[in-house]
Design a protein around this motif. Sequence first.
Motif, PDB file in Angstrom:
ATOM      1  N   HIS A 128      42.401  38.319  45.637  1.00 32.29           N
ATOM      2  CA  HIS A 128      41.466  38.863  44.653  1.00 32.29           C
ATOM      3  C   HIS A 128      41.596  38.126  43.324  1.00 32.29           C
ATOM      4  O   HIS A 128      42.663  37.619  42.977  1.00 32.29           O
ATOM      5  CB  HIS A 128      41.727  40.357  44.433  1.00 32.29           C
ATOM      6  N   GLY A 129      40.505  38.122  42.570  1.00 35.99           N
ATOM      7  CA  GLY A 129      40.502  37.578  41.232  1.00 35.99           C
ATOM      8  C   GLY A 129      40.670  36.075  41.189  1.00 35.99           C
ATOM      9  O   GLY A 129      40.832  35.401  42.215  1.00 35.99           O
ATOM     10  N   GLN A 130      40.666  35.530  39.992  1.00 39.25           N
ATOM     11  CA  GLN A 130      40.902  34.106  39.817  1.00 39.25           C
ATOM     12  C   GLN A 130      42.330  33.727  40.180  1.00 39.25           C
ATOM     13  O   GLN A 130      42.590  32.594  40.581  1.00 39.25           O
ATOM     14  CB  GLN A 130      40.603  33.708  38.369  1.00 39.25           C
ATOM     15  N   SER A 131      43.237  34.685  40.057  1.00 41.76           N
ATOM     16  CA  SER A 131      44.638  34.416  40.380  1.00 41.76           C
ATOM     17  C   SER A 131      44.875  34.321  41.878  1.00 41.76           C
ATOM     18  O   SER A 131      45.875  33.750  42.319  1.00 41.76           O
ATOM     19  CB  SER A 131      45.521  35.524  39.794  1.00 41.76           C
ATOM     20  N   GLY A 132      43.984  34.903  42.680  1.00 42.35           N
ATOM     21  CA  GLY A 132      44.173  34.888  44.123  1.00 42.35           C
ATOM     22  C   GLY A 132      45.308  35.766  44.595  1.00 42.35           C
ATOM     23  O   GLY A 132      45.844  35.570  45.696  1.00 42.35           O
ATOM     24  N   ALA A 133      45.658  36.757  43.789  1.00 48.78           N
ATOM     25  CA  ALA A 133      46.743  37.660  44.180  1.00 48.78           C
ATOM     26  C   ALA A 133      46.346  38.455  45.419  1.00 48.78           C
ATOM     27  O   ALA A 133      45.208  38.912  45.554  1.00 48.78           O
ATOM     28  CB  ALA A 133      47.081  38.602  43.041  1.00 48.78           C
ATOM     29  N   GLU A 134      47.298  38.620  46.326  1.00 50.12           N
ATOM     30  CA  GLU A 134      47.044  39.285  47.600  1.00 50.12           C
ATOM     31  C   GLU A 134      47.389  40.763  47.506  1.00 50.12           C
ATOM     32  O   GLU A 134      48.499  41.129  47.125  1.00 50.12           O
ATOM     33  CB  GLU A 134      47.869  38.611  48.689  1.00 50.12           C
ATOM     34  N   LEU A 135      46.404  41.597  47.844  1.00 54.55           N
ATOM     35  CA  LEU A 135      46.603  43.040  47.806  1.00 54.55           C
ATOM     36  C   LEU A 135      46.071  43.677  49.079  1.00 54.55           C
ATOM     37  O   LEU A 135      45.169  43.157  49.732  1.00 54.55           O
ATOM     38  CB  LEU A 135      45.867  43.662  46.617  1.00 54.55           C
ATOM     39  N   SER A 136      46.632  44.844  49.385  1.00 61.28           N
ATOM     40  CA  SER A 136      46.176  45.635  50.518  1.00 61.28           C
ATOM     41  C   SER A 136      44.831  46.277  50.213  1.00 61.28           C
ATOM     42  O   SER A 136      44.491  46.551  49.056  1.00 61.28           O
ATOM     43  CB  SER A 136      47.217  46.713  50.816  1.00 61.28           C
ATOM     44  N   GLU A 137      44.084  46.567  51.269  1.00 61.73           N
ATOM     45  CA  GLU A 137      42.810  47.271  51.117  1.00 61.73           C
ATOM     46  C   GLU A 137      42.997  48.683  50.572  1.00 61.73           C
ATOM     47  O   GLU A 137      42.025  49.331  50.156  1.00 61.73           O
ATOM     48  CB  GLU A 137      42.096  47.335  52.461  1.00 61.73           C
ATOM     49  N   ALA A 138      44.247  49.168  50.551  1.00 57.24           N
ATOM     50  CA  ALA A 138      44.522  50.498  50.007  1.00 57.24           C
ATOM     51  C   ALA A 138      44.467  50.528  48.485  1.00 57.24           C
ATOM     52  O   ALA A 138      44.549  51.596  47.890  1.00 57.24           O
ATOM     53  CB  ALA A 138      45.895  50.982  50.483  1.00 57.24           C
ATOM     54  N   LEU A 139      44.323  49.345  47.847  1.00 58.23           N
ATOM     55  CA  LEU A 139      44.320  49.261  46.382  1.00 58.23           C
ATOM     56  C   LEU A 139      43.024  48.616  45.871  1.00 58.23           C
ATOM     57  O   LEU A 139      43.051  47.599  45.165  1.00 58.23           O
ATOM     58  CB  LEU A 139      45.527  48.456  45.898  1.00 58.23           C
ATOM     59  N   PRO A 140      41.875  49.165  46.182  1.00 58.67           N
ATOM     60  CA  PRO A 140      40.616  48.528  45.767  1.00 58.67           C
ATOM     61  C   PRO A 140      40.413  48.500  44.261  1.00 58.67           C
ATOM     62  O   PRO A 140      39.804  47.565  43.724  1.00 58.67           O
ATOM     63  CB  PRO A 140      39.551  49.385  46.457  1.00 58.67           C
ATOM     64  N   HIS A 141      40.907  49.496  43.554  1.00 56.12           N
ATOM     65  CA  HIS A 141      40.713  49.542  42.103  1.00 56.12           C
ATOM     66  C   HIS A 141      41.665  48.578  41.386  1.00 56.12           C
ATOM     67  O   HIS A 141      41.260  47.919  40.419  1.00 56.12           O
ATOM     68  CB  HIS A 141      40.902  50.967  41.594  1.00 56.12           C
ATOM     69  N   LEU A 142      42.893  48.493  41.859  1.00 60.55           N
ATOM     70  CA  LEU A 142      43.823  47.532  41.259  1.00 60.55           C
ATOM     71  C   LEU A 142      43.314  46.113  41.470  1.00 60.55           C
ATOM     72  O   LEU A 142      43.518  45.234  40.625  1.00 60.55           O
ATOM     73  CB  LEU A 142      45.224  47.696  41.859  1.00 60.55           C
ATOM     74  N   ALA A 143      42.634  45.875  42.578  1.00 61.87           N
ATOM     75  CA  ALA A 143      42.067  44.551  42.853  1.00 61.87           C
ATOM     76  C   ALA A 143      41.095  44.127  41.758  1.00 61.87           C
ATOM     77  O   ALA A 143      40.952  42.931  41.475  1.00 61.87           O
ATOM     78  CB  ALA A 143      41.373  44.557  44.210  1.00 61.87           C
ATOM     79  N   GLU A 144      40.440  45.088  41.105  1.00 59.08           N
ATOM     80  CA  GLU A 144      39.475  44.777  40.053  1.00 59.08           C
ATOM     81  C   GLU A 144      40.147  44.276  38.778  1.00 59.08           C
ATOM     82  O   GLU A 144      39.510  43.597  37.967  1.00 59.08           O
ATOM     83  CB  GLU A 144      38.641  46.015  39.739  1.00 59.08           C
ATOM     84  N   VAL A 145      41.413  44.606  38.584  1.00 57.72           N
ATOM     85  CA  VAL A 145      42.114  44.205  37.356  1.00 57.72           C
ATOM     86  C   VAL A 145      43.328  43.323  37.676  1.00 57.72           C
ATOM     87  O   VAL A 145      44.223  43.182  36.854  1.00 57.72           O
ATOM     88  CB  VAL A 145      42.562  45.447  36.552  1.00 57.72           C
ATOM     89  N   VAL A 146      43.340  42.740  38.859  1.00 51.86           N
ATOM     90  CA  VAL A 146      44.532  42.020  39.307  1.00 51.86           C
ATOM     91  C   VAL A 146      44.855  40.830  38.404  1.00 51.86           C
ATOM     92  O   VAL A 146      46.027  40.426  38.286  1.00 51.86           O
ATOM     93  CB  VAL A 146      44.364  41.574  40.781  1.00 51.86           C
ATOM     94  N   ASP A 147      43.871  40.277  37.724  1.00 45.92           N
ATOM     95  CA  ASP A 147      44.128  39.153  36.821  1.00 45.92           C
ATOM     96  C   ASP A 147      44.786  39.585  35.515  1.00 45.92           C
ATOM     97  O   ASP A 147      45.185  38.739  34.704  1.00 45.92           O
ATOM     98  CB  ASP A 147      42.827  38.404  36.515  1.00 45.92           C
ATOM     99  N   ASP A 148      44.923  40.899  35.313  1.00 41.26           N
ATOM    100  CA  ASP A 148      45.578  41.410  34.109  1.00 41.26           C
ATOM    101  C   ASP A 148      47.029  41.808  34.359  1.00 41.26           C
ATOM    102  O   ASP A 148      47.721  42.216  33.417  1.00 41.26           O
ATOM    103  CB  ASP A 148      44.822  42.633  33.570  1.00 41.26           C
ATOM    104  N   ILE A 149      47.471  41.710  35.604  1.00 40.02           N
ATOM    105  CA  ILE A 149      48.832  42.178  35.916  1.00 40.02           C
ATOM    106  C   ILE A 149      49.704  41.034  36.422  1.00 40.02           C
ATOM    107  O   ILE A 149      49.212  39.993  36.843  1.00 40.02           O
ATOM    108  CB  ILE A 149      48.816  43.314  36.963  1.00 40.02           C
ATOM    109  N   ALA A 150      51.005  41.268  36.352  1.00 36.23           N
ATOM    110  CA  ALA A 150      51.993  40.374  36.967  1.00 36.23           C
ATOM    111  C   ALA A 150      52.679  41.151  38.080  1.00 36.23           C
ATOM    112  O   ALA A 150      53.201  42.247  37.848  1.00 36.23           O
ATOM    113  CB  ALA A 150      53.015  39.907  35.940  1.00 36.23           C
ATOM    114  N   ILE A 151      52.654  40.593  39.280  1.00 32.21           N
ATOM    115  CA  ILE A 151      53.248  41.252  40.443  1.00 32.21           C
ATOM    116  C   ILE A 151      54.605  40.629  40.726  1.00 32.21           C
ATOM    117  O   ILE A 151      54.731  39.407  40.801  1.00 32.21           O
ATOM    118  CB  ILE A 151      52.342  41.106  41.678  1.00 32.21           C
ATOM    119  N   VAL A 152      55.617  41.481  40.858  1.00 26.18           N
ATOM    120  CA  VAL A 152      56.970  41.021  41.181  1.00 26.18           C
ATOM    121  C   VAL A 152      57.309  41.507  42.581  1.00 26.18           C
ATOM    122  O   VAL A 152      57.539  42.695  42.805  1.00 26.18           O
ATOM    123  CB  VAL A 152      58.002  41.557  40.167  1.00 26.18           C
ATOM    124  N   LYS A 153      57.351  40.574  43.552  1.00 23.78           N
ATOM    125  CA  LYS A 153      57.621  40.929  44.945  1.00 23.78           C
ATOM    126  C   LYS A 153      59.107  40.875  45.292  1.00 23.78           C
ATOM    127  O   LYS A 153      59.469  41.119  46.450  1.00 23.78           O
ATOM    128  CB  LYS A 153      56.867  39.986  45.881  1.00 23.78           C
TER     129      LYS A 153
END
Length: 485
Positions: A128-153
């Motif tokens: 999702h997003g310009q960052s191409g961050a990978e998210l589950s389909e269970a998080l459709p709303h977070l996918a809309e703002v994924v370019d504003d967050i930093a994910i630590v796996k």
Amino acid sequence: MNCQSRFCRGQDANLIARRWFLQQCGVGLGSMALASLLGADKAFGGTKAPTAPHPLAPKQPHFKPKATRVIYLFMGGAPSQLDLFDDKPMLAKYNGQPVPKEVVMGQKYAFIKPDAALFASEFKFAKHGQSGAELSEALPHLAEVVDDIAIVKSMTTDAFNHAPGQVLMQTGATQFGRPSMGAWVVYGLGSAAQNLPGFVVLNSAGGLSGGTALYGSGFLPTVYQGVPFRKSGDPVLFLSNPAGVTEKMQRRTLDLIKDLNEQHLGALGDPEIATRINSFEMAYRMQSSAPELMDVSKETLETLKMYGAEPGKPSFALNCLLARRLIERGVRFVQLFHEGWDHHSEVVKGVKDQTGKTDQASAALLKDLKQRGLLDDTLVLWGGEFGRTPMVEANADFGRKLGRDHHPQAFTMWLAGGGIKPGITIGETDELGFHVVKDKVHIHDLHATILHLLGFDHTKLTFRFQGRDFRLTDVEGEVVEKLLA
């Protein structure tokens, strides 16, 4: 004289009580008379008691901060990173097969055997997003703002079960009695709020495994502990005046109590007396500020719809909206607890249920903060106390199937705003999602990074207790430079 004496029996007990009163009350009547001769202002220490300093007055950190306040969305119970953030195609390939022994390496679990079968996620993942961050389909709303967050796996912890895990995440130690992160932050920075506590706690689910220790002040003065707001009625108990008590009567009573407490503070210097003074005054001011804060009916319909919040209906969504309103009013640290992620059985059903309650509001909070110009200096965190296993939990005796057990070796969190580099994903786990293989981030590292963003050298924000200097990160912790903007 002992308790068998006649002075301890019958009517003579009253004589003892009167003698004790004349000798001890106010340090004796003689001392009271002397105090009158000397003047009340000199009776308790030689000079008039100073006005108590405001313990929550704003303070300067060690260096210029990127963040000035924190909103922490704590997902109690431990969300499954494998069903939300960390896609593992190899789990699908080997689904149902025993986990290799060399991967487990003697690890013990709370409810499953180490050789339990591997369990692939049933959720689909996409970039999702310009960052191409990978998210589950269970998080459709977070996918809309994924370019504003930093994910630590690559988060990891030392704790194995919920109570110690939550206490470690919030206080930096598994033992009870340490100050919570919110308490440390308010101790270091004070608060800009005039009519509200510096540290507010909102809970949208059931009880917390770690209890009140998760927002307590530990050995810090209690003025720094979190103040829980109730879900309905007065935000804080006894906020309303009893029938027959006018505002004038209340103010005169509080002024007298304040004068007496300040005299006591001047004599003893006990910080808990300063806490008591501040608590009385804060409660008085909150009688008008708290109801106004909690009344979200004046928010626009668009805003309420964005969060999915309904005025008067307690929910995680309402708490996210209240968190924005709290930091607008100067509150330094807002802690949202949502305990509902402990999915030992039917993890798919559980994840859908909890994301349905939290995903929209979490994303809305970021959108709202950003459009109001608040995200740049507000640090937002989302995550639980540990992760869930790549192996399945199934136990007919407990009625469990298709669940996941506790997994301290690897889990995922996300951060946003307040100096965090947006649109990045850091850290990796192995192909089964069992161990961290790149950019490991321990809880102490997370705490060090949060304090750094708030303007503190985490090794120097200390408090002396029982002969040693304590800190949130204890003797460990490194700032995660890759997270910094």
